[in-house]
Motif scaffolding. Structure first.
Motif, PDB file in Angstrom:
ATOM      1  N   ASN A 126       0.838  -1.213   0.000  1.00  0.00           N
ATOM      2  CA  ASN A 126       0.000   0.000   0.000  1.00  0.00           C
ATOM      3  C   ASN A 126       0.859   1.243   0.000  1.00  0.00           C
ATOM      4  OD1 ASN A 126      -2.292  -1.492   0.044  1.00  0.00           O
ATOM      5  ND2 ASN A 126      -2.493  -1.453   2.261  1.00  0.00           N
ATOM      6  N   LEU A 127       1.965   1.197   0.754  1.00  0.00           N
ATOM      7  CA  LEU A 127       2.880   2.349   0.783  1.00  0.00           C
ATOM      8  C   LEU A 127       3.426   2.622  -0.622  1.00  0.00           C
ATOM      9  CD1 LEU A 127       3.854   4.203   2.955  1.00  0.00           C
ATOM     10  CD2 LEU A 127       5.798   2.722   3.331  1.00  0.00           C
ATOM     11  N   VAL A 159       0.676   4.377  -2.728  1.00  0.00           N
ATOM     12  CA  VAL A 159       0.522   5.797  -2.396  1.00  0.00           C
ATOM     13  C   VAL A 159       1.743   6.587  -2.868  1.00  0.00           C
ATOM     14  CG1 VAL A 159       0.290   7.411  -0.488  1.00  0.00           C
ATOM     15  CG2 VAL A 159      -1.037   5.334  -0.499  1.00  0.00           C
ATOM     16  N   ALA A 160       2.937   6.001  -2.751  1.00  0.00           N
ATOM     17  CA  ALA A 160       4.148   6.711  -3.178  1.00  0.00           C
ATOM     18  C   ALA A 160       4.128   6.944  -4.686  1.00  0.00           C
ATOM     19  CB  ALA A 160       5.382   5.914  -2.780  1.00  0.00           C
ATOM     20  N   PHE A 161       3.707   5.936  -5.453  1.00  0.00           N
ATOM     21  CA  PHE A 161       3.676   6.129  -6.911  1.00  0.00           C
ATOM     22  C   PHE A 161       2.563   7.090  -7.310  1.00  0.00           C
ATOM     23  CE2 PHE A 161       6.080   2.068  -7.138  1.00  0.00           C
ATOM     24  CZ  PHE A 161       7.165   2.592  -7.803  1.00  0.00           C
ATOM     25  N   TRP A 162       1.458   7.134  -6.518  1.00  0.00           N
ATOM     26  CA  TRP A 162       0.429   8.139  -6.779  1.00  0.00           C
ATOM     27  C   TRP A 162       1.003   9.538  -6.556  1.00  0.00           C
ATOM     28  CZ3 TRP A 162      -1.615  11.149  -2.620  1.00  0.00           C
ATOM     29  CH2 TRP A 162      -2.616  12.050  -3.003  1.00  0.00           C
ATOM     30  N   ARG A 163       1.801   9.700  -5.509  1.00  0.00           N
ATOM     31  CA  ARG A 163       2.336  11.006  -5.173  1.00  0.00           C
ATOM     32  C   ARG A 163       3.414  11.432  -6.163  1.00  0.00           C
ATOM     33  NH1 ARG A 163       1.007  15.326  -3.831  1.00  0.00           N
ATOM     34  NH2 ARG A 163      -0.135  14.637  -1.998  1.00  0.00           N
ATOM     35  N   TYR A 164       4.201  10.473  -6.647  1.00  0.00           N
ATOM     36  CA  TYR A 164       5.345  10.832  -7.490  1.00  0.00           C
ATOM     37  C   TYR A 164       5.129  10.543  -8.970  1.00  0.00           C
ATOM     38  CZ  TYR A 164       8.136  11.917  -3.449  1.00  0.00           C
ATOM     39  OH  TYR A 164       8.609  12.512  -2.313  1.00  0.00           O
ATOM     40  N   THR A 192      -6.072   6.911  -8.853  1.00  0.00           N
ATOM     41  CA  THR A 192      -6.067   5.452  -8.932  1.00  0.00           C
ATOM     42  C   THR A 192      -5.228   4.808  -7.825  1.00  0.00           C
ATOM     43  OG1 THR A 192      -6.083   5.834 -11.290  1.00  0.00           O
ATOM     44  CG2 THR A 192      -5.848   3.583 -10.558  1.00  0.00           C
ATOM     45  N   VAL A 198      -4.363   5.833  -4.812  1.00  0.00           N
ATOM     46  CA  VAL A 198      -4.966   5.903  -3.479  1.00  0.00           C
ATOM     47  C   VAL A 198      -6.161   4.973  -3.379  1.00  0.00           C
ATOM     48  CG1 VAL A 198      -6.164   7.433  -1.916  1.00  0.00           C
ATOM     49  CG2 VAL A 198      -4.141   8.215  -3.076  1.00  0.00           C
ATOM     50  N   MET A 199      -6.976   4.944  -4.439  1.00  0.00           N
ATOM     51  CA  MET A 199      -8.154   4.080  -4.388  1.00  0.00           C
ATOM     52  C   MET A 199      -7.749   2.611  -4.325  1.00  0.00           C
ATOM     53  SD  MET A 199     -10.728   5.712  -4.047  1.00  0.00           S
ATOM     54  CE  MET A 199     -10.402   7.362  -3.521  1.00  0.00           C
ATOM     55  N   ALA A 201      -5.069   1.500  -2.928  1.00  0.00           N
ATOM     56  CA  ALA A 201      -4.629   1.249  -1.554  1.00  0.00           C
ATOM     57  C   ALA A 201      -5.818   1.070  -0.624  1.00  0.00           C
ATOM     58  CB  ALA A 201      -3.745   2.399  -1.085  1.00  0.00           C
ATOM     59  N   PHE A 246       1.411   7.542   5.459  1.00  0.00           N
ATOM     60  CA  PHE A 246       0.376   7.908   4.489  1.00  0.00           C
ATOM     61  C   PHE A 246      -0.009   9.375   4.643  1.00  0.00           C
ATOM     62  CE2 PHE A 246      -1.233   3.284   4.413  1.00  0.00           C
ATOM     63  CZ  PHE A 246      -0.430   3.014   3.332  1.00  0.00           C
ATOM     64  N   LEU A 279       2.542  11.680   3.266  1.00  0.00           N
ATOM     65  CA  LEU A 279       2.573  11.642   1.806  1.00  0.00           C
ATOM     66  C   LEU A 279       1.381  12.378   1.203  1.00  0.00           C
ATOM     67  CD1 LEU A 279       3.774   8.035   1.002  1.00  0.00           C
ATOM     68  CD2 LEU A 279       4.838  10.152   0.326  1.00  0.00           C
ATOM     69  N   VAL A 314      -6.379   7.554   3.051  1.00  0.00           N
ATOM     70  CA  VAL A 314      -5.776   6.233   3.301  1.00  0.00           C
ATOM     71  C   VAL A 314      -5.217   6.172   4.717  1.00  0.00           C
ATOM     72  CG1 VAL A 314      -4.220   4.510   2.388  1.00  0.00           C
ATOM     73  CG2 VAL A 314      -5.147   6.223   0.890  1.00  0.00           C
ATOM     74  N   LYS A 344      12.690  11.691  -9.600  1.00  0.00           N
ATOM     75  CA  LYS A 344      11.266  11.991  -9.796  1.00  0.00           C
ATOM     76  C   LYS A 344      10.802  13.078  -8.838  1.00  0.00           C
ATOM     77  CE  LYS A 344       9.022   8.008 -11.870  1.00  0.00           C
ATOM     78  NZ  LYS A 344       8.615   8.781 -13.033  1.00  0.00           N
ATOM     79  N   LYS A 345       9.949  13.964  -9.336  1.00  0.00           N
ATOM     80  CA  LYS A 345       9.428  15.071  -8.520  1.00  0.00           C
ATOM     81  C   LYS A 345       8.026  14.719  -8.021  1.00  0.00           C
ATOM     82  CE  LYS A 345      12.579  18.339  -8.662  1.00  0.00           C
ATOM     83  NZ  LYS A 345      13.575  17.270  -8.419  1.00  0.00           N
ATOM     84  N   ALA A 346       7.744  15.122  -6.785  1.00  0.00           N
ATOM     85  CA  ALA A 346       6.407  14.899  -6.245  1.00  0.00           C
ATOM     86  C   ALA A 346       5.425  15.843  -6.904  1.00  0.00           C
ATOM     87  CB  ALA A 346       6.407  15.129  -4.740  1.00  0.00           C
ATOM     88  N   ASN A 347       4.264  15.331  -7.335  1.00  0.00           N
ATOM     89  CA  ASN A 347       3.229  16.229  -7.831  1.00  0.00           C
ATOM     90  C   ASN A 347       2.414  16.738  -6.648  1.00  0.00           C
ATOM     91  OD1 ASN A 347       1.024  14.411  -7.282  1.00  0.00           O
ATOM     92  ND2 ASN A 347       1.768  13.187  -8.985  1.00  0.00           N
ATOM     93  N   SER A 389      -0.852  16.851  -6.314  1.00  0.00           N
ATOM     94  CA  SER A 389      -2.261  16.467  -6.367  1.00  0.00           C
ATOM     95  C   SER A 389      -2.733  16.165  -4.950  1.00  0.00           C
ATOM     96  CB  SER A 389      -2.434  15.248  -7.267  1.00  0.00           C
ATOM     97  OG  SER A 389      -1.616  14.203  -6.811  1.00  0.00           O
ATOM     98  N   TYR A 433     -15.514   4.335  -9.150  1.00  0.00           N
ATOM     99  CA  TYR A 433     -15.296   2.934  -8.747  1.00  0.00           C
ATOM    100  C   TYR A 433     -16.528   2.361  -8.036  1.00  0.00           C
ATOM    101  CZ  TYR A 433     -10.502   4.411  -9.498  1.00  0.00           C
ATOM    102  OH  TYR A 433      -9.359   4.924 -10.032  1.00  0.00           O
TER     103      TYR A 433
END
Lengths: 102, 165
Positions: free
Chosen positions: A42-43, A46-51, A59, A61-62, A64, B44, B47, B52, B117-120, B122, B137
Motif C-alpha cells: 500500500n505504501l 501511495v508513493a507512486f500516486w504522489r510521485y 487510482t 490511493v483508491m 490502496a 500515508f 505523503l 488512506v 522523480k518530482k512529487a506532484n 495532487s 469505482y
C-alpha cells in the motif's frame, strides 16, 4: 523525501514482514507478517500516486483503500482459522499442525 | 518539517515492526505491531493521502490490533503461556528474510532515476475520495462490500460451535 527513500522504506517493511512469516512459529505472527507485507505494498501505491503523473481518478490511493479492505477481510478469516485450528489441535505452533504431511 | 516527521515515523515504524517480528512476549509483540501499523498511517498522512491514513488507523490500529490481541489471549492455554520459552524464531527464516530485505533495498537504492522523480501536488481530500469511490469505482466498492460480508459470515462459520457432536 524522494521516491527512492519511500520505496526503500517500504522494501525494508516488506523484508521485515517476510522475516516474521518465515521465522515465527506462532500462527498469529505469521499473519502479522503478511499484514506488514500488505502495508508495504500500500505504501508503494501511495508513493507512486504522489510521485507519478497526476490523474483525476486518484487510482493509486483508491487501489490502496481497496487493498486495505481486502486485508481486513483476510485478517478476520485468518484469525478465525487460527481459532478453529486451536480448538482442534490445542496449539497455534505452525510446525505442530502437520496432519497433512506425507 | 514534513520530511522530519516522515523520517521519524519511518524509523519508529520499522523498529516497531522488527521488534514485533522477533519479540518473545506475544502480547508485547502484538502491541508493537499496532505501533508499526500506526507508523504506516503516519507515513500515508505525510505523503498527503489523508483518506488512506485515516482508513489505516481505523482498520489496522482500531480493528485488527484488537482482533490480534483477542486471538492471542484466547489461544494462550498452551505450554509457555504468553512468553515463548526456548527459541522464539527460526534463525534460518530470519536469515533468508533479511537477505531478501537487503536485496530489495539494494536494488531500490541502485536505481538513480527514482531519486530524480518530482512529487506532484495532487491533493486528495476526503470529499474527493468519496466522489471518486461513488463515481469512478462503484463496482469495486460493491464487490468489496460483498467480500467483507462473505468474510464475516465465513469467519463466524469457522469459529461456530458444532452442536451436533
Amino acid at each position: 523525501m524522494t521516491l527512492q527513500l519511500i520505496l526503500a522504506i517500504s522494501a525494508a517493511l516488506f523484508g521485515i514482514g517476510l522475516i516474521a512469516v518465515l521465522s515465527r512459529r506462532h500462527a498469529v505472527f505469521v499473519l502479522i507478517g503478511v499484514e506488514f507485507m500488505l502495508a508495504a505494498a500500500n505504501l508503494n501505491f501511495v508513493a507512486f500516486w504522489r510521485y507519478g503523473t497526476p490523474d483525476q481518478h486518484a487510482t493509486g490511493v483508491m487501489f490502496a483503500v481497496f487493498s486495505i479492505a481486502i486485508a481486513a477481510a483476510e485478517a478476520a478469516v485468518g484469525l478465525a482459522l487460527v481459532m478453529a485450528v486451536y480448538k482442534h489441535y490445542r496449539t497455534t505452533q505452525m510446525d505442530r499442525i502437520n496432519h497433512l504431511k506425507g | 518539517m514534513i520530511t522530519v516527521a516522515f523520517l521519524a515515523a519511518a524509523v519508529l515504524m520499522l523498529s516497531a515492526a522488527l521488534a514485533a517480528s522477533l519479540h518473545r512476549n506475544l502480547l508485547h509483540a502484538a502491541l508493537l505491531a499496532a505501533i508499526g501499523f500506526a507508523g504506516v498511517a503516519v507515513l500515508f498522512l505525510t505523503l498527503g493521502a489523508e483518506f488512506v491514513g485515516l482508513v489505516q488507523v481505523l482498520v489496522y490500529v482500531g480493528a485488527i490490533a484488537v482482533l490480534l490481541v483477542f486471538t492471542i489471549l484466547l489461544t494462550r492455554r498452551e505450554e509457555g503461556g504468553l512468553v515463548i520459552k526456548g527459541p522464539a524464531v527460526r534463525p534460518s527464516g530470519v536469515l533468508s528474510g533479511f537477505a531478501v530485505m537487503v536485496g530489495l533495498v539494494w536494488v531500490v537504492l541502485r536505481s538513480p532515476e527514482l531519486a530524480a522523480k518530482k512529487a506532484n501536488d495532487s491533493a486528495l481530500t476526503v470529499k474527493m475520495a468519496g466522489e471518486a469511490l461513488m463515481r469512478d469505482y462503484p463496482w469495486p466498492l460493491l464487490t468489496v462490500g460483498l467480500i467483507l460480508t462473505a468474510a464475516l459470515i465465513g469467519a463466524l462459520v469457522l469459529v461456530m460451535e458444532d452442536k451436533r457432536s
